[in-house]
Design an enzyme around this catalytic site. Structure first.
Site, mmCIF file in Angstrom:
data_model
loop_
_atom_site.group_PDB
_atom_site.id
_atom_site.type_symbol
_atom_site.label_atom_id
_atom_site.label_comp_id
_atom_site.label_asym_id
_atom_site.label_seq_id
_atom_site.Cartn_x
_atom_site.Cartn_y
_atom_site.Cartn_z
ATOM 1 N N ARG A 191 -5.932 24.849 -22.859
ATOM 2 C CA ARG A 191 -6.170 23.836 -24.089
ATOM 3 C C ARG A 191 -6.676 24.359 -25.277
ATOM 4 N NH1 ARG A 191 -8.026 18.348 -22.056
ATOM 5 N NH2 ARG A 191 -7.251 18.098 -24.223
ATOM 6 N N CYS A 192 -7.241 25.875 -25.323
ATOM 7 C CA CYS A 192 -7.960 26.429 -26.333
ATOM 8 C C CYS A 192 -6.967 27.249 -27.115
ATOM 9 C CB CYS A 192 -9.208 27.143 -25.890
ATOM 10 S SG CYS A 192 -10.090 28.220 -26.999
#
Length: 115
Positions: A6-7
């Site tokens: 998600r980063c």
């Protein structure tokens, strides 16, 4: 690579490794958190104190750890219990590690291992 999909920085690090012809072993550390012992090894490879690996912007940090003074072992235990606190991405190669912020650190690590 200790990776959080998600980063954006973590995704960028994976892309950089692939561009360099390196097929990384991906450890999604939020799904399979490192143990206290593994974190101890990581900070040793990084050459930093455990507290320097902590993400201070996370809600759990603000709720439970902001303003507190913890020793190295307590920080390791906190990150093992709450892996979202671990800075990312962390790339490990040949017994060395870097936090991939900025991504140039990853390039420097790979250049040293290729030499």
């Amino acid at each position: 690579i200790y990776h959080n999909p998600r980063c954006s920085k973590s995704r960028g690090a994976c892309a950089l490794l692939l561009e360099r012809g390196t097929e990384p072993e991906i450890i999604e550390y939020l799904k399979t958190p490192p143990s206290v012992g593994e974190l101890r090894e990581l900070v040793a490879m990084l050459g930093i104190r455990p507290e320097q690996l902590v993400r201070r912007g996370e809600g759990i940090f603000k709720e439970r750890y902001a303003g507190r003074t913890l020793d190295d072992e307590a920080w390791l235990e906190a990150m093992a219990e709450h892996p979202i606190l671990i800075e990312r991405p962390i790339v490990v190669a040949d017994g060395r590690a870097v936090i991939g912020r900025p991504p140039e650190r990853i390039t420097a690590l790979l250049d040293r291992t290729d030499a």
